[in-house]
Design a protein around this motif. Structure first.
Motif, PDB file in Angstrom:
ATOM      1  N   TYR A 235       0.763  -1.487  -0.101  1.00 23.27           N
ATOM      2  CA  TYR A 235       0.019   0.137   0.310  1.00 23.27           C
ATOM      3  C   TYR A 235       0.919   0.835  -0.346  1.00 23.27           C
ATOM      4  O   TYR A 235       2.021   2.037   0.630  1.00 23.27           O
ATOM      5  N   MET A 265     -11.567  -5.365  11.683  1.00 22.55           N
ATOM      6  CA  MET A 265     -11.633  -6.757   9.999  1.00 22.55           C
ATOM      7  C   MET A 265     -10.827  -6.924   9.595  1.00 22.55           C
ATOM      8  O   MET A 265      -9.913  -6.790   9.180  1.00 22.55           O
ATOM      9  N   ARG A 266     -10.170  -8.248  10.040  1.00 21.90           N
ATOM     10  CA  ARG A 266      -9.597  -9.453   9.059  1.00 21.90           C
ATOM     11  C   ARG A 266     -10.027  -9.163   8.037  1.00 21.90           C
ATOM     12  O   ARG A 266     -10.589  -9.618   7.234  1.00 21.90           O
ATOM     13  N   TYR A 267      -8.323  -9.036   7.146  1.00 18.77           N
ATOM     14  CA  TYR A 267      -8.559  -8.756   5.714  1.00 18.77           C
ATOM     15  C   TYR A 267      -7.509  -9.265   4.595  1.00 18.77           C
ATOM     16  O   TYR A 267      -6.369  -9.095   5.377  1.00 18.77           O
ATOM     17  N   THR A 268      -7.383 -10.604   4.061  1.00 19.59           N
ATOM     18  CA  THR A 268      -6.441 -10.998   3.192  1.00 19.59           C
ATOM     19  C   THR A 268      -5.736  -9.293   2.519  1.00 19.59           C
ATOM     20  O   THR A 268      -6.704  -8.939   1.479  1.00 19.59           O
ATOM     21  N   ALA A 269      -4.763  -9.489   2.598  1.00 15.94           N
ATOM     22  CA  ALA A 269      -3.896  -9.203   1.127  1.00 15.94           C
ATOM     23  C   ALA A 269      -2.386  -9.251   1.029  1.00 15.94           C
ATOM     24  O   ALA A 269      -2.113 -10.330   1.930  1.00 15.94           O
ATOM     25  N   ASP A 274       0.106  -4.809   5.186  1.00 19.78           N
ATOM     26  CA  ASP A 274      -0.660  -3.827   4.293  1.00 19.78           C
ATOM     27  C   ASP A 274      -2.666  -3.625   5.350  1.00 19.78           C
ATOM     28  O   ASP A 274      -3.376  -3.844   5.077  1.00 19.78           O
ATOM     29  N   SER A 276      -4.845  -0.760   6.462  1.00 22.49           N
ATOM     30  CA  SER A 276      -5.511   0.314   6.145  1.00 22.49           C
ATOM     31  C   SER A 276      -6.572   0.775   7.109  1.00 22.49           C
ATOM     32  O   SER A 276      -7.208   0.077   8.231  1.00 22.49           O
ATOM     33  N   GLU A 283      -8.798  -2.447   8.668  1.00 22.73           N
ATOM     34  CA  GLU A 283      -8.464  -3.680   7.861  1.00 22.73           C
ATOM     35  C   GLU A 283      -6.801  -4.180   8.047  1.00 22.73           C
ATOM     36  O   GLU A 283      -6.202  -3.335   7.757  1.00 22.73           O
ATOM     37  N   PRO A 285      -4.589  -7.947   7.653  1.00 24.77           N
ATOM     38  CA  PRO A 285      -4.150  -9.203   6.588  1.00 24.77           C
ATOM     39  C   PRO A 285      -4.083  -9.704   8.936  1.00 24.77           C
ATOM     40  O   PRO A 285      -3.424  -9.288   9.214  1.00 24.77           O
ATOM     41  N   ILE A 339      -7.792 -12.014  13.861  1.00 25.31           N
ATOM     42  CA  ILE A 339      -6.156 -11.152  13.445  1.00 25.31           C
ATOM     43  C   ILE A 339      -5.754 -12.107  13.934  1.00 25.31           C
ATOM     44  O   ILE A 339      -4.451 -11.897  13.091  1.00 25.31           O
TER      45      ILE A 339
END
Length: 405
Positions: A235, A265-269, A274, A276, A283, A285, A339
């Motif tokens: 990012y 929030m768990r976020y796949t990056a 990464d 944000s 968000e 990872p 997370i």
């Protein structure tokens, strides 16, 4: 005229040698360092255990400790032999390797912090034996058929300790040394050195294989530096809108932020870093609690401490996560949202959520003690989150005063 010409040639030879040495010193910037004392004595860790090898020494810094290590010099010499003997003329191959290392000796020396007292032959020998040991280790890991019965490293739990020692900052040799040797030694594979290195370390690293492959294919200074590239975020930097950039210490913990309406929030990056913030949502990872996380993370931070003029990506991440996870309630939230999760590949033991919470809290609480971040990567993100909290407070105050009715 002949005498003058001879003197001129001799003078030019000395001048060329002098300029060449200065160019080599500048072109090969220091990349292998001694860990600062303040990091060794920080936190509740056992200092040197995080930075000094206890199984195998690589490079000149800990060469004198060979007698106290589990993998002795004789074992490394055996790996040198099995690697070079795949060609019919071992002596000729050995000669090629020594010549190639001799050509880059000064450049390789300049990769190390401080002055090395090793004589030329001793330094080249260390590079040869340790470099060939690493290459043969990579090959044996990739191709089981190359392993011999009774191999100390592959017939015990020693393998995991060897891999751990190869990620230590003080236990590195220049990538150029490995690459120079790899171009000479016999190889039963079309794979590149980068591909073999990635295969060896990928279980320790976060991210998809294609992402890791791209990072390992880039130019690196040494193995830890290649691993560090896998943690550089994809990012773009969020610029801070206010004078005086926010620091990690300006970030509230996760449980406090939730009270102000901020969600996680768990976020796949692509990259673990990464992270944000958008419209009140962080968000993040997922982080797996792998066996050697703390040792790897501490050595990544130690590496970045020597490049304080650059953005310290991983140190910034560790600082931000420490701010988020500052108590058991925060750790509980991050494990509930997955997370922070247990290593799915760790079949030796099942980790329940309580254990994962303890590991997450312990990991980040001591990771960044006595560590400064001059260029905080998440300054803009922290600023946006703080603005969100401030605006929320302002809106609530107006509502209470009846200004929004």
């Amino acid at each position: 005229m002949e005498t003058g010409s001879g003197e001129l040639k001799e003078t030019n030879k000395e001048l060329v040698s002098s300029i060449k040495e200065r160019i080599e010193a500048i072109s090969s910037l220091r990349s292998i360092f001694i860990v600062p004392e303040k990091l060794r004595t920080s936190g509740n860790d056992h200092g040197n255990e995080m930075y000094i090898p206890d199984t195998v020494s690589i490079g000149p810094f800990h060469h004198h400790r060979n007698g106290n290590l589990k993998v002795k010099e004789e074992h490394k010499l055996h790996y040198l032999y099995t690697l070079l003997s795949r060609k019919p003329n071992l002596e000729a191959t050995l000669h090629q390797c020594i010549k190639a290392l001799g050509d880059i000796e000064q450049t390789a020396r300049h990769c190390y912090e401080g002055t090395l007292n090793h004589k030329s032959d001793e330094f080249v020998e260390i590079m040869l034996i340790d470099g060939c040991f690493i290459i043969e280790l990579f090959l044996k890991y990739a191709y089981k058929g190359l392993r011999r019965r009774g191999d100390l490293i592959f017939t015990s739990e020693l393998f995991f300790d060897v891999r751990k020692d190869l990620i230590l900052l003080e236990n590195q040799i220049p990538w150029m040394v490995l690459q120079s040797l790899f171009e000479i030694v016999p190889k039963p594979t079309p794979r590149t050195l980068s591909e073999l290195a990635l295969g060896f370390f990928k279980k320790m690293l976060p991210g998809e294989l294609e992402f890791l492959r791209e990072k390992f294919s880039q130019e690196g200074n040494h193995l830890l530096d290649l691993i560090h590239q896998c943690y550089i975020p994809t990012y773009a930097i969020v610029e801070s809108k206010k004078a005086g950039e926010p620091k990690a210490e300006d970030m509230k913990c996760a449980s406090d932020l939730r009270k102000h309406g901020i969600k996680f929030m768990r976020y796949t990056a692509a990259s673990l870093l990464d992270i944000s913030f958008y419209k009140g949502v962080f968000e993040i990872p997922p982080l797996e609690t792998k066996k050697y996380n703390k040792i790897l993370f501490k050595n990544l931070i130690a590496l970045e401490q020597h490049h304080s003029d650059q953005i310290q990506y991983f140190t910034s991440y560790a600082k931000l996560m420490k701010a988020f996870i500052s108590c058991k309630e925060d750790a509980k939230l991050f494990t509930h949202l997955r997370i922070v999760v247990s290593d799915s590949k760790d079949k030796a033991k099942h980790k329940d959520r309580d254990m994962v919470k303890e590991e997450a809290l312990s990991l980040f609480s001591s990771l960044c003690d006595r560590v400064d971040v001059k260029k905080f990567y998440y300054a803009g993100v922290v600023g946006e989150a703080n603005d969100y909290v401030t605006k929320g407070k302002s809106w609530w105050q107006k509502l209470k005063c009846g200004c929004l009715i």
